[in-house]
Every structure is written in C-alpha cells, then in structure tokens.
Design an enzyme around this catalytic site. Structure first.
Site, mmCIF file in Angstrom:
data_model
loop_
_atom_site.group_PDB
_atom_site.id
_atom_site.type_symbol
_atom_site.label_atom_id
_atom_site.label_comp_id
_atom_site.label_asym_id
_atom_site.label_seq_id
_atom_site.Cartn_x
_atom_site.Cartn_y
_atom_site.Cartn_z
ATOM 1 N N PRO A 1 -10.852 3.471 5.567
ATOM 2 C CA PRO A 1 -11.609 3.902 6.877
ATOM 3 C C PRO A 1 -11.222 5.416 7.077
ATOM 4 O O PRO A 1 -10.292 5.918 7.256
ATOM 5 C CB PRO A 1 -10.597 3.172 8.100
ATOM 6 C CG PRO A 1 -9.315 2.956 7.262
ATOM 7 C CD PRO A 1 -9.375 3.168 5.924
ATOM 8 N N GLU A 2 -12.558 6.155 7.025
ATOM 9 C CA GLU A 2 -12.294 7.392 7.832
ATOM 10 C C GLU A 2 -13.570 7.112 8.903
ATOM 11 O O GLU A 2 -13.811 5.882 9.309
ATOM 12 C CB GLU A 2 -12.957 8.430 6.886
ATOM 13 C CG GLU A 2 -11.945 8.940 5.570
ATOM 14 C CD GLU A 2 -12.492 9.920 4.712
ATOM 15 O OE1 GLU A 2 -13.080 10.912 5.064
ATOM 16 O OE2 GLU A 2 -12.268 9.846 3.599
#
Length: 271
Positions: free
Chosen positions: A2-3
């Site tokens: 996750p970004e």
DNA sequence: CGGGTTACCTGACGGC
DNA sequence: TGCCGTCAGGTAACCC
C-alpha cells in the site's frame, strides 16, 4: 501493497461491497499483536454499529460508525477481502449485517488497527502530525514544497516520502514521480528550484492519479484477490528496472539506496 | 532540532 | 531438494 493509490483502491472496493445502512454485527479478533497491540475493546465498541462512511486519510483507512471510528493502516502486507476461507495470518473478521464477512489479513503484522471516538480521530497520534494530501491544491502547492525544501537538507526522494510534509508517497511512487519530474532522487532538496518544485508537485499528483485510475479497473478482483489489486506494475518507468533500458532514451536505469530505501532513476532523463 | 539508522515481522527468491 | 542470506511497497523509536 500500500501506498496512497492502493489504499484508495481498497477503500473504493470496500465501499462497493458495503451498502448504506450496513451494520457490523460482530467482530472476531484472532490476534491482537500487530504493529501496536490492538485495543481489546474493539469487538465490543463496534458491535452492532452502522458503518456510516469509509474514508482514506494518507495511507490510513477509516471506518466511521455512529460512535467511533475504526482506524486501519495496512503496513506492508495488510489486505481486506470478502471471507471465503480462513487463511494464515487472518487477524480480524467483521461480520456484517448484509451477510458478508470481511477478513483483515497481514502476514508481516506491520499494520495497525485502532479506534478513536467519533470526530476525534484527527487528534489521534497517528494523524496529528500528518502533512497535506497530495490532491489538496490549496495546501500542497509548489510554493509550499519550495519552502519546505529550503528549510531542509535531505535527498529530495527522502523529503517527498516524509509524511509530515506530504502524505501518501511511498517508495515506488517516489521514484516514479521524480522520473516524471526529471529530478534525480539523490538531489539535495535545498538545491531544487521553484520550477523543479512546480514540476514535482504536478508529477506527484499525476503519478498517484494514474495509479488510482489503474487500480479502479482491478476492483472487480476484490473478492478473490482480497483487495490485493497490487501495484500497476507494467506502468513503472523506473522502479525495479535496474540496468534495463529507459523507455524514453534507452539508457540503463540506475539503482542505489537513498535514505535506506532502494531507488531508481535514469541518469540521462533526470538531473 | 534535523538527519540518519534500526527494529518490528514473515515470506519469497536467488545462489550454492 | 534444501539451506542460507537478502530483500520487500511503512513508520516509529532510537541514536548522534
């Protein structure tokens, strides 16, 4: 996984499968020792609470219910999925009133589950120090970035990954945005010009938006892939492409560790 | 204080 | 096949 774009994609996937008026019937807590010990009150606090809204702030997901907000960070390996079978490293299940069961899985346990009282979440320690959202055109401006750059002396890649200055940019999109802005990741931030900052602000927004758009097309996977839509790998211009030819000029892509994180750039396209 | 390093965890992968 | 070292998209807690 996750970004910012991946978290946004998970948020949209959750919105799709959680209709209005859905309640959390109950919560099953399988293990509480994530990055921080999960508050033991969570199952009781959220029992029979209606999910009013799901929100993303920085790389955090927020499940707003009538009295409390469930706070979730995916760390490096956190995923949400519609439960079909139990898997290793499932840590919490949400049993919903629409019959769905949501599973949070996180093998490395760098993720976070916590809660705050309704309307108090922004004061929570996870949020109080965070900088502006990259899509906030009022706050995240070239002027703002330029001022921050002048006050510090770190590599520009380290600077844009600092969540105090701007949120959501992680290791992959930092390299990608700097390529788009034609700035080398190791360049000292105080040497950036105003024009560099103008390009970089736009590049960050564009790279994140493109990734969100790409993620949107993979939401249909949410059920089987468990929100693991993944990065839009085929669109990376430099990340993980050491020694491969630059798509623009064919110069081999450079790689080095910057601020402890692997970083990639084209020495011909970026200066 | 700013800036740099380390620790937290598990799994995947490459080399031998 | 298996063992071992290395690395992974995040970030807080440490140092100096």
């Amino acid at each position: 996984m996750p970004e910012l774009p991946e978290v946004e994609t998970v948020k949209r996937g959750l919105e799709k499968i959680i209709p209005a008026n859905t309640k959390i019937k109950s919560i099953e807590l399988l293990r509480a020792d994530l990055r921080f010990p999960m508050p033991q009150e969570i199952p009781q606090k959220f029992k029979n609470q209606e999910i009013l809204r799901i929100e993303r702030r920085a790389k955090y997901l927020l499940f707003h219910t009538s009295n409390n907000t469930l706070i979730n960070h995916l760390g490096m390996t956190g995923t949400w999925r519609e439960f079909q079978d139990a898997k290793d490293h499932d840590h919490i299940y949400l049993n919903l009133s629409n019959g769905l069961k949501l599973a949070y899985r996180d093998p490395r346990r760098f993720g976070i589950l916590d809660f705050a009282r309704k309307d108090q979440w922004q004061k929570h320690k996870f949020f109080s120090h965070l900088g502006p959202e990259p899509f906030d055109r009022e706050q995240f401006t070239a002027d703002y970035l330029f001022q921050q750059c002048k006050r510090r002396k770190v590599a520009i890649k380290t600077l844009i990954m600092n969540q105090v200055l701007v949120v959501g940019v992680g290791n992959i999109y930092a390299s990608e945005a700097l390529f788009r802005a034609a700035i080398r990741p190791r360049k000292s931030c105080h040497r950036l010009t105003k024009r560099d900052c103008e390009r970089l602000v736009l590049a960050i927004r564009e790279i994140l938006q493109k990734a969100i758009d790409a993620g949107g097309s993979s939401i249909s996977d949410f059920k089987s892939a468990g929100g693991d839509s993944g990065y839009f790998q085929h669109s990376f211009q430099v990340y993980d492409r050491k020694d491969k030819p630059c798509f623009v000029c064919e110069t081999p892509i450079q790689a080095a560790v910057v601020g402890g994180r692997s970083s990639y750039w084209c020495r011909s396209c970026q200066s």
